[in-house]
Design a protein around this motif. Structure first.
Motif, PDB file in Angstrom:
ATOM      1  N   GLY A   8      78.439  21.612  78.371  1.00 42.88           N
ATOM      2  CA  GLY A   8      77.605  20.568  78.963  1.00 42.88           C
ATOM      3  C   GLY A   8      76.845  20.973  80.202  1.00 42.88           C
ATOM      4  N   GLY A   9      77.067  22.174  80.713  1.00 46.91           N
ATOM      5  CA  GLY A   9      76.327  22.602  81.887  1.00 46.91           C
ATOM      6  C   GLY A   9      74.872  22.888  81.558  1.00 46.91           C
ATOM      7  N   GLY A  10      74.090  23.114  82.607  1.00 45.30           N
ATOM      8  CA  GLY A  10      72.680  23.412  82.398  1.00 45.30           C
ATOM      9  C   GLY A  10      71.858  23.187  83.637  1.00 45.30           C
ATOM     10  N   LEU A  11      70.557  23.184  83.458  1.00 44.58           N
ATOM     11  CA  LEU A  11      69.603  22.979  84.545  1.00 44.58           C
ATOM     12  C   LEU A  11      69.127  21.531  84.528  1.00 44.58           C
ATOM     13  CD1 LEU A  11      67.682  24.028  86.787  1.00 44.58           C
ATOM     14  CD2 LEU A  11      66.083  24.642  84.945  1.00 44.58           C
ATOM     15  N   VAL A  12      69.171  20.891  85.692  1.00 43.69           N
ATOM     16  CA  VAL A  12      68.736  19.505  85.795  1.00 43.69           C
ATOM     17  C   VAL A  12      68.020  19.310  87.121  1.00 43.69           C
ATOM     18  CG1 VAL A  12      70.929  18.757  86.809  1.00 43.69           C
ATOM     19  CG2 VAL A  12      69.517  17.104  85.564  1.00 43.69           C
ATOM     20  N   GLN A  13      67.079  18.398  87.131  1.00 40.83           N
ATOM     21  CA  GLN A  13      66.351  18.103  88.367  1.00 40.83           C
ATOM     22  C   GLN A  13      67.176  17.215  89.291  1.00 40.83           C
ATOM     23  OE1 GLN A  13      62.579  16.395  87.218  1.00 40.83           O
ATOM     24  NE2 GLN A  13      61.658  18.399  86.895  1.00 40.83           N
ATOM     25  N   PRO A  14      66.915  17.271  90.580  1.00 44.20           N
ATOM     26  CA  PRO A  14      67.607  16.356  91.509  1.00 44.20           C
ATOM     27  C   PRO A  14      67.447  14.907  91.074  1.00 44.20           C
ATOM     28  CG  PRO A  14      66.444  18.038  92.739  1.00 44.20           C
ATOM     29  CD  PRO A  14      66.035  18.206  91.297  1.00 44.20           C
ATOM     30  N   GLY A  15      68.556  14.175  91.155  1.00 45.93           N
ATOM     31  CA  GLY A  15      68.556  12.793  90.698  1.00 45.93           C
ATOM     32  C   GLY A  15      68.924  12.630  89.246  1.00 45.93           C
ATOM     33  N   GLY A  16      69.008  13.719  88.535  1.00 47.13           N
ATOM     34  CA  GLY A  16      69.333  13.676  87.111  1.00 47.13           C
ATOM     35  C   GLY A  16      70.819  13.575  86.849  1.00 47.13           C
ATOM     36  N   SER A  17      71.180  13.615  85.571  1.00 44.70           N
ATOM     37  CA  SER A  17      72.561  13.464  85.142  1.00 44.70           C
ATOM     38  C   SER A  17      72.947  14.552  84.148  1.00 44.70           C
ATOM     39  CB  SER A  17      72.768  12.092  84.480  1.00 44.70           C
ATOM     40  OG  SER A  17      72.508  11.046  85.379  1.00 44.70           O
ATOM     41  N   LEU A  18      74.233  14.874  84.154  1.00 45.71           N
ATOM     42  CA  LEU A  18      74.820  15.766  83.161  1.00 45.71           C
ATOM     43  C   LEU A  18      76.210  15.252  82.847  1.00 45.71           C
ATOM     44  CD1 LEU A  18      74.000  19.430  84.320  1.00 45.71           C
ATOM     45  CD2 LEU A  18      73.151  18.285  82.254  1.00 45.71           C
ATOM     46  N   ARG A  19      76.684  15.576  81.645  1.00 42.88           N
ATOM     47  CA  ARG A  19      78.044  15.245  81.246  1.00 42.88           C
ATOM     48  C   ARG A  19      78.735  16.515  80.781  1.00 42.88           C
ATOM     49  NH1 ARG A  19      80.468  12.212  76.014  1.00 42.88           N
ATOM     50  NH2 ARG A  19      82.182  11.043  76.993  1.00 42.88           N
ATOM     51  N   LEU A  20      79.796  16.866  81.515  1.00 38.44           N
ATOM     52  CA  LEU A  20      80.595  18.031  81.145  1.00 38.44           C
ATOM     53  C   LEU A  20      81.774  17.591  80.283  1.00 38.44           C
ATOM     54  CD1 LEU A  20      80.772  19.931  84.561  1.00 38.44           C
ATOM     55  CD2 LEU A  20      78.981  20.010  82.811  1.00 38.44           C
ATOM     56  N   SER A  21      82.154  18.474  79.369  1.00 43.62           N
ATOM     57  CA  SER A  21      83.324  18.232  78.529  1.00 43.62           C
ATOM     58  C   SER A  21      84.256  19.430  78.611  1.00 43.62           C
ATOM     59  CB  SER A  21      82.915  18.024  77.070  1.00 43.62           C
ATOM     60  OG  SER A  21      82.059  16.923  76.924  1.00 43.62           O
ATOM     61  N   CYS A  22      85.548  19.172  78.478  1.00 42.17           N
ATOM     62  CA  CYS A  22      86.543  20.240  78.447  1.00 42.17           C
ATOM     63  C   CYS A  22      87.581  19.876  77.409  1.00 42.17           C
ATOM     64  CB  CYS A  22      87.181  20.419  79.808  1.00 42.17           C
ATOM     65  SG  CYS A  22      88.596  21.549  79.803  1.00 42.17           S
ATOM     66  N   ALA A  23      87.685  20.707  76.381  1.00 46.71           N
ATOM     67  CA  ALA A  23      88.638  20.466  75.305  1.00 46.71           C
ATOM     68  C   ALA A  23      89.778  21.470  75.390  1.00 46.71           C
ATOM     69  CB  ALA A  23      87.947  20.570  73.959  1.00 46.71           C
ATOM     70  N   ALA A  24      90.994  20.962  75.336  1.00 43.56           N
ATOM     71  CA  ALA A  24      92.188  21.804  75.364  1.00 43.56           C
ATOM     72  C   ALA A  24      92.745  21.949  73.956  1.00 43.56           C
ATOM     73  CB  ALA A  24      93.248  21.194  76.274  1.00 43.56           C
ATOM     74  N   SER A  25      93.177  23.165  73.626  1.00 44.17           N
ATOM     75  CA  SER A  25      93.764  23.414  72.308  1.00 44.17           C
ATOM     76  C   SER A  25      94.859  24.457  72.433  1.00 44.17           C
ATOM     77  CB  SER A  25      92.687  23.884  71.318  1.00 44.17           C
ATOM     78  OG  SER A  25      92.121  25.104  71.746  1.00 44.17           O
ATOM     79  N   GLY A  26      95.742  24.451  71.442  1.00 47.82           N
ATOM     80  CA  GLY A  26      96.832  25.420  71.447  1.00 47.82           C
ATOM     81  C   GLY A  26      98.180  24.742  71.492  1.00 47.82           C
ATOM     82  N   ASN A  27      99.129  25.397  72.119  1.00 49.10           N
ATOM     83  CA  ASN A  27     100.501  24.915  72.213  1.00 49.10           C
ATOM     84  C   ASN A  27     100.590  23.839  73.295  1.00 49.10           C
ATOM     85  OD1 ASN A  27     103.239  24.479  72.378  1.00 49.10           O
ATOM     86  ND2 ASN A  27     103.737  26.513  73.127  1.00 49.10           N
ATOM     87  N   ILE A  28     100.351  22.596  72.888  1.00 47.57           N
ATOM     88  CA  ILE A  28     100.333  21.476  73.843  1.00 47.57           C
ATOM     89  C   ILE A  28     101.344  20.433  73.416  1.00 47.57           C
ATOM     90  CG2 ILE A  28      98.966  19.623  74.837  1.00 47.57           C
ATOM     91  CD1 ILE A  28      96.466  21.338  74.301  1.00 47.57           C
TER      92      ILE A  28
END
Length: 123
Positions: A8-28
């Motif tokens: 979800g990262g990237g380049l955005v102008q001031p005042g803009g929005s982004l949504r980051l995601s983090c998915a966990a997998s494995g022995n949980i």
């Protein structure tokens, strides 16, 4: 082992929005907490937001009112909604999780980091 994969990262102008995601997998067995840290060039890594077990959340003062952390426990995923972004938010954002694993029939708590996703706020 557990893997944390950010997106979800990237380049955005001031005042803009982004949504980051983090998915966990494995022995949980259970995820106790998931959070986001960031590291700007030449600076130390700092806490941005953390979602503890249940509904408790903590935010850095610099992002309060602009960023929102959430979790989807069914998907072992955490999100960071970032609004009204400022150039000072430019950094590599890292996902972090405290995870309970089952190893040889014993519960073991481990801390994991993702590889990071770059957020650049610039006009």
């Amino acid at each position: 082992q557990v893997q944390l994969v950010e997106s979800g990262g990237g380049l955005v102008q001031p005042g803009g929005s982004l949504r980051l995601s983090c998915a966990a997998s494995g022995n949980i067995f259970r995820i106790n907490s998931m959070g986001w840290y960031r590291q700007a060039p030449g600076k130390q890594r700092e806490l941005v937001a953390v979602n503890l077990s249940g509904t408790t959340t903590n935010y850095a003062d610099s992002v309060k009112g602009r960023f929102t952390i959430s979790r989807d426990n069914a998907k072992n995923t955490t999100y960071l909604q970032m609004n009204d972004l400022e150039p000072e938010d430019t950094a590599v954002y890292y996902c972090n999780a405290d995870i309970m694993q089952v190893v040889a029939d014993h519960g073991v708590g481990m801390n994991y980091w993702g590889k990071g996703t770059l957020v650049t706020v610039s006009s």
